[in-house]
Scaffold this motif. Structure first.
Motif, short mmCIF file in Angstrom:
data_model
loop_
_atom_site.label_atom_id
_atom_site.label_comp_id
_atom_site.label_asym_id
_atom_site.label_seq_id
_atom_site.Cartn_x
_atom_site.Cartn_y
_atom_site.Cartn_z
N LEU A 138 1.04 -7.15 -7.43
CA LEU A 138 1.37 -8.19 -6.45
C LEU A 138 1.27 -7.65 -5.03
N MET A 139 1.86 -6.49 -4.82
CA MET A 139 1.89 -5.89 -3.48
C MET A 139 0.48 -5.55 -3.00
N LEU A 140 -0.31 -4.92 -3.86
CA LEU A 140 -1.65 -4.53 -3.44
C LEU A 140 -2.57 -5.73 -3.26
N ALA A 141 -2.42 -6.75 -4.10
CA ALA A 141 -3.22 -7.97 -3.93
C ALA A 141 -2.87 -8.63 -2.60
N TRP A 142 -1.58 -8.66 -2.24
CA TRP A 142 -1.14 -9.20 -0.94
C TRP A 142 -1.74 -8.36 0.19
N PHE A 143 -1.70 -7.05 0.05
CA PHE A 143 -2.21 -6.14 1.08
C PHE A 143 -3.70 -6.39 1.35
N PHE A 144 -4.48 -6.49 0.28
CA PHE A 144 -5.92 -6.68 0.45
C PHE A 144 -6.25 -8.10 0.92
N GLN A 145 -5.41 -9.07 0.55
CA GLN A 145 -5.62 -10.44 1.04
C GLN A 145 -5.51 -10.49 2.56
N LEU A 146 -4.54 -9.75 3.11
CA LEU A 146 -4.38 -9.72 4.57
C LEU A 146 -5.59 -9.11 5.26
N ARG A 147 -6.29 -8.22 4.57
CA ARG A 147 -7.43 -7.52 5.17
C ARG A 147 -8.77 -7.99 4.62
N ALA A 148 -8.77 -9.16 3.98
CA ALA A 148 -10.00 -9.69 3.40
C ALA A 148 -11.06 -9.87 4.48
N GLY A 149 -12.25 -9.34 4.23
CA GLY A 149 -13.35 -9.46 5.18
C GLY A 149 -13.41 -8.35 6.19
N MET A 150 -12.38 -7.51 6.28
CA MET A 150 -12.41 -6.39 7.24
C MET A 150 -11.87 -5.11 6.61
N LEU A 151 -12.19 -4.91 5.34
CA LEU A 151 -11.74 -3.71 4.63
C LEU A 151 -12.52 -2.49 5.10
N ARG A 152 -11.79 -1.41 5.35
CA ARG A 152 -12.40 -0.13 5.72
C ARG A 152 -11.87 0.94 4.77
N TRP A 153 -12.43 2.15 4.89
CA TRP A 153 -12.03 3.21 3.97
C TRP A 153 -10.55 3.52 4.07
N HIS A 154 -9.98 3.39 5.31
CA HIS A 154 -8.56 3.71 5.47
C HIS A 154 -7.66 2.65 4.82
N SER A 155 -8.21 1.43 4.60
CA SER A 155 -7.43 0.42 3.88
C SER A 155 -7.15 0.87 2.45
#
Length: 370
Positions: free
Chosen positions: A125-142
């Motif tokens: 749940l936490m990680l899916a929420w985290f990646f949802q916030l950064r959808a479309g702008m994911l970088r290696w540090h994400s």
């Protein structure tokens, strides 16, 4: 007027009773039924186990129904509080936890609870929420931040020590990271790093954990001790033959050669009594469970729901693969139950919650489309 009022009330509450996804619910019902039949045979010397499992199933059913009624948007809002509460409880276990059988895994708050179970759902749940916030702008540090969020509860659980649960939580989080778009270069790098760190990992394992790995390689080196579990379970699986010995006729189970036969090793009882044919039926049901869950994940309406549904699906796969592999002697004994079949309330509750979340995603996808 009264009839009309009753119809009006039913129209308002009817959607709450139509939340179950038919194919997924049917497969789970069949697995639970097979589990009860097998448990009845395995628990002849354990009075009350079948009745206890029926109570566990009813509680899991209620949890599944409640989760199926929760919209994915609400699940997103619950992600951070649930993860934070889970980590806080794990820290409390580390400082004030109850020690049972040499492990500090439980916390007493009126009743004994095992906070590590919370993380099996809170982590994806936490990680899916985290990646949802950064959808479309994911970088290696994400992905590095996600790895850190995953490492904290995994380390706390492994410290208890509870290697089996730690690996399940690690797998649940890794599936989200992988599905979020982890590049093959980073994946290969992680694989090489993990292989290089094996000597360090081996040095920090507890003695009993090392013994489990060694028994996987050669259980005959201690046939009456550490290797007893694997030897007896593989004998039971093999002695079932093509059609099995028949229900209630499994000698390995009823002569008490199979340890933990109502929980982690219930697959050995099932294999002995129903044979290869029964195992093929069981594998088909798990394939249908995973296949239907993958369809829900593929058709999920948002990045968050796709990641969450995909992770829960792979959790089902991991439970089934590790348990069957453990009983068959191809993976170390780590104490993972067989999904919807093994006796136990905590694991069944977690699985029911996961199934309910999948049904919620499927139901609200239909609502969005209509």
């Amino acid at each position: 007027m009264r009839i009309n009022e009753r119809r009006s009330v039913w129209r308002r509450i009817r959607p709450y009773f139509l939340v179950f996804d038919g194919p997924l619910a049917l497969v789970i019902f069949l697995l639970l039924s097979i589990g009860l039949i097998t448990l009845y045979s395995a628990a002849i010397d354990f009075p009350g186990r079948v009745e206890g499992q029926l109570r566990n199933i009813m509680v899991a059913f209620v949890v599944m129904w409640m989760a199926a009624n929760v919209p994915p948007q609400t699940l997103m809002r619950l992600a951070v509080p649930l993860y934070t509460a889970g980590v806080a409880l794990l820290l409390a276990v580390f400082m004030f936890g109850i020690i049972k059988k040499g492990a500090r895994r439980w916390l007493y708050i009126g009743v004994d609870i095992q906070p590590s179970e919370i993380m099996k759902i809170a982590m994806p749940l936490m990680l899916a929420w985290f990646f949802q916030l950064r959808a479309g702008m994911l970088r290696w540090h994400s992905f590095l931040i996600a790895a850190a969020l995953l490492a904290i509860p995994v380390a706390l659980i492994a410290k208890q020590p509870d290697l089996g649960t730690a690996l399940l939580v690690l797998a649940a989080g890794f599936y989200v990271i992988f599905l979020a778009g982890l590049s093959w270069k980073m994946l290969i790098g992680l694989t090489v790093s993990a292989a290089a760190s094996l000597p360090v990992v081996w040095s920090v394992l507890h003695d009993y954990q090392r013994e489990r790995v060694m028994m996987l390689i050669d259980p005959s080196s201690d046939p009456l001790g550490k290797g007893f579990h694997i030897i007896q379970s593989t004998i039971a699986v093999g002695s079932g033959g093509f059609f099995g010995k028949g229900w209630l006729k499994g000698t390995q189970a009823h002569l008490e050669f199979i340890p933990e036969r109502t929980t982690d090793f219930i697959f050995a009882v099932y294999s002995e009594e129903f044979g290869l044919v029964g195992n093929l039926v069981l594998l088909l049901l798990y394939l249908l469970l995973i296949g239907r869950s993958l369809m829900i994940a593929a058709n999920a309406p948002s990045f968050f729901t796709r990641l969450l549904a995909g992770s829960i699906t792979m959790i089902f796969f991991t439970y089934a693969f590790v348990n069957m592999g453990m009983v068959s002697g191809i993976v170390p004994v780590v104490g993972v139950p067989l999904p919807f079949m093994s006796y136990g309330g905590t694991a069944l509750l977690t699985l029911g919650l996961g199934a309910g979340i999948l049904m919620s995603i499927q139901r609200h996808r239909k609502l969005v489309q209509t």
